[in-house]
Design a protein around this motif. Structure first.
Motif, PDB file in Angstrom:
ATOM      1  N   SER A   1       0.803  -1.217   0.000  1.00 20.65           N
ATOM      2  CA  SER A   1       0.000   0.000   0.000  1.00 20.65           C
ATOM      3  C   SER A   1       0.838   1.269   0.000  1.00 20.65           C
ATOM      4  O   SER A   1       0.301   2.370  -0.057  1.00 20.65           O
TER       5      SER A   1
ATOM      6  N   PHE B   1       0.245   1.278  -6.954  1.00 18.41           N
ATOM      7  CA  PHE B   1      -0.964   0.869  -6.243  1.00 18.41           C
ATOM      8  C   PHE B   1      -1.813   2.081  -5.884  1.00 18.41           C
ATOM      9  O   PHE B   1      -3.038   2.079  -6.070  1.00 18.41           O
TER      10      PHE B   1
ATOM     11  N   LEU C   1      -5.653   2.603  -7.074  1.00 18.57           N
ATOM     12  CA  LEU C   1      -6.757   2.683  -6.128  1.00 18.57           C
ATOM     13  C   LEU C   1      -7.507   4.002  -6.234  1.00 18.57           C
ATOM     14  O   LEU C   1      -8.739   4.019  -6.323  1.00 18.57           O
TER      15      LEU C   1
ATOM     16  N   ARG D   1     -12.990  -0.360  -7.977  1.00 19.93           N
ATOM     17  CA  ARG D   1     -12.516  -1.562  -8.655  1.00 19.93           C
ATOM     18  C   ARG D   1     -12.112  -2.617  -7.643  1.00 19.93           C
ATOM     19  O   ARG D   1     -11.684  -2.314  -6.531  1.00 19.93           O
TER      20      ARG D   1
ATOM     21  N   PHE E   1      -9.634  -5.669  -6.267  1.00 17.13           N
ATOM     22  CA  PHE E   1      -8.247  -6.136  -6.330  1.00 17.13           C
ATOM     23  C   PHE E   1      -8.224  -7.582  -5.872  1.00 17.13           C
ATOM     24  O   PHE E   1      -8.953  -7.963  -4.944  1.00 17.13           O
ATOM     25  N   THR E   2      -7.353  -8.386  -6.468  1.00 19.68           N
ATOM     26  CA  THR E   2      -7.144  -9.748  -5.989  1.00 19.68           C
ATOM     27  C   THR E   2      -5.927  -9.771  -5.075  1.00 19.68           C
ATOM     28  O   THR E   2      -5.050  -8.902  -5.159  1.00 19.68           O
TER      29      THR E   2
ATOM     30  N   GLU F   1      -2.765  -9.581  -7.076  1.00 22.62           N
ATOM     31  CA  GLU F   1      -2.427  -8.244  -7.564  1.00 22.62           C
ATOM     32  C   GLU F   1      -1.760  -7.423  -6.467  1.00 22.62           C
ATOM     33  O   GLU F   1      -0.787  -6.700  -6.716  1.00 22.62           O
ATOM     34  N   LEU F   2      -2.268  -7.527  -5.258  1.00 18.11           N
ATOM     35  CA  LEU F   2      -1.694  -6.775  -4.145  1.00 18.11           C
ATOM     36  C   LEU F   2      -0.266  -7.215  -3.866  1.00 18.11           C
ATOM     37  O   LEU F   2       0.621  -6.385  -3.662  1.00 18.11           O
TER      38      LEU F   2
ATOM     39  N   TYR G   1       2.410  -5.789  -6.217  1.00 19.73           N
ATOM     40  CA  TYR G   1       2.893  -4.436  -5.919  1.00 19.73           C
ATOM     41  C   TYR G   1       4.023  -4.486  -4.891  1.00 19.73           C
ATOM     42  O   TYR G   1       4.942  -3.668  -4.928  1.00 19.73           O
TER      43      TYR G   1
ATOM     44  N   TRP H   1      -9.040  -4.106  -1.706  1.00 24.20           N
ATOM     45  CA  TRP H   1      -7.607  -3.827  -1.685  1.00 24.20           C
ATOM     46  C   TRP H   1      -7.015  -4.040  -0.297  1.00 24.20           C
ATOM     47  O   TRP H   1      -5.813  -4.209  -0.142  1.00 24.20           O
TER      48      TRP H   1
END
Length: 407
Positions: A170, A175, A179, A185, A187-188, A191-192, A195, A283
């Motif tokens: 984060s 990211f 966001l 949207r 986030f999976t 995906e997190l 980042y 997210w």
């Protein structure tokens, strides 16, 4: 989570130590002596206990004044507070508005996003599975999730204790842009993690304390693998229900049960304040996506601190904290701030604080509808400090302005 999305430091608030929104917050690294891998260091020091007062009308008036002063200074739209201890009475209040557009008043029955308080549910789920013999806290994360930097050396214990050295997703610029450009949207978890994993590790496993949402995403995946269930299903069925919570939910998307408060944030693409009630909290996932209300958070603060869902030895490991800042320690997904045990949370538009003081069996919950900081401090921390100065002056919930916040 509990601090700002991209602060360089996250607060020890989220009491959680920190709490960055969700903590969307930046990470907070603290050099502390490496703790033994099998156990953490001694608990944070606390002052001698001078007792807990009867919550008389006179004390309630003092609390009203303290809460309203913070509201006025920090320009908080609305807040709800629950404070109680057996034999001492209860203080339950709502102040301000739940919706600035309509003037709808804040009330004590509203659903709120709880940010990093979610971490306490995810770690409880993990510890339940440890109790069942399905994993060991000193297992490497690489045993369960592939592709993790240092995954063969970082343990589940170090992830839960915020000592992995992994980069906080984060805090990543990409990211933040993704966001804030499209806050609705989904986030999976993968995906997190992407980042985070594009950044080098920050330090060797167990070398420092650094509040990091990436750790909880990984633990959420571990819970799924060990249980064979989706994380939200496992937590809703095996943690929320057994704890006796009736208005607590791990959502799969942007659903937000009514009645709920609107939530106001400046963590936006333009920097202008917006209503984030309809944003998708995916997210935050295992680190910060959950929803609850004041009554459930009161129950959860006690269940969490007393360990009724775990074996006593496992609960003892959870509460065995490493000092992160003077007077503040972090265990396994839980804070000890001057004796108050629990966590704080912050997500765009919302903050929460749910803590328990063992000797008087006192519970304090604060839930508010903004995450906009005031002079660098998390609003939830300001309320916690103001309230505890009145009722437990030897145990004041205080977190440094630039420490960890709990999103």
């Amino acid at each position: 989570m509990s601090t700002r999305l991209r602060k360089v430091a996250v607060g020890v608030a989220a009491v959680g130590l920190v709490v960055v929104p969700l903590g969307l917050g930046a990470g907070y690294a603290l050099d502390t002596p490496a703790a033994p891998r099998a156990s953490a260091s001694a608990s944070a020091p606390v002052a001698a206990d001078q007792g807990f007062p009867q919550l008389t009308p006179a004390v309630a008036s003092q609390l009203d004044e303290a809460v309203q002063k913070v509201m006025a200074e920090a320009e908080i739209p609305g807040v709800m507070v629950s404070l109680s201890a057996p034999g001492k009475g209860a203080y339950v209040r709502a102040f301000g508005v739940a919706d600035k557009a309509t003037g709808r008043p804040m009330s004590t029955d509203l659903n709120m996003r709880i940010g990093s308080v979610t971490k306490t549910f995810t770690v409880t789920a993990l510890l339940q599975l440890v109790d069942q013999g399905k994993a060991r806290l000193d297992d490497p994360i690489g045993k369960y999730v592939s592709g993790v930097p240092n995954g063969n050396r970082i343990t589940l214990r170090e992830l839960a204790g915020m000592r992995s050295g992994l980069y906080n997703y984060s805090e990543d610029e990409g990211f933040f842009k993704a966001l804030t450009s499209h806050p609705r949207r989904p986030f999976t978890p993968q995906e997190l993690l992407a980042y985070s994993f594009k950044h080098p590790v920050l330090f060797e496993p167990n070398a420092k304390f650094y509040y990091c949402n990436t750790n909880l995403i990984l633990l959420g995946l571990v819970v799924e693998k060990l249980s064979g269930q989706k994380l939200n299903d496992y937590i809703n069925q095996k943690v929320v229900v057994p704890a006796g919570l009736h208005h607590t939910l791990f959502p799969v998307g942007a659903e937000f049960p009514t009645p709920h408060s609107q939530g106001y944030t400046d963590q936006t693409a333009t920097g202008k304040v917006e209503d984030a009630a309809g944003w998708n909290p995916s997210w935050g996932w295992a680190a910060g996506a959950m929803i609850s209300d004041l009554g459930d958070m009161k129950t959860w603060a006690r269940v969490l601190a007393t360990g009724t869902l775990l074996k006593p030895a496992t609960q003892a490991q959870r509460l065995n904290v490493v000092e992160a800042l003077p007077g503040t320690g972090y265990g396994l997904g839980i804070f000890n701030v001057q004796g108050w045990i629990g966590h704080n949370g912050s997500l765009p538009g919302y903050q929460a604080l749910a803590v328990y003081l063992p000797k008087p069996k006192a519970t304090l919950v604060v839930m508010l509808n903004t995450d906009i900081s005031y002079k660098g401090s998390e609003p939830s921390t300001l309320f916690g400090e103001a309230i505890t100065k009145v009722v437990t002056p030897d145990h004041v919930f205080s977190l440094p302005a630039q420490s960890v916040t709990g999103h």
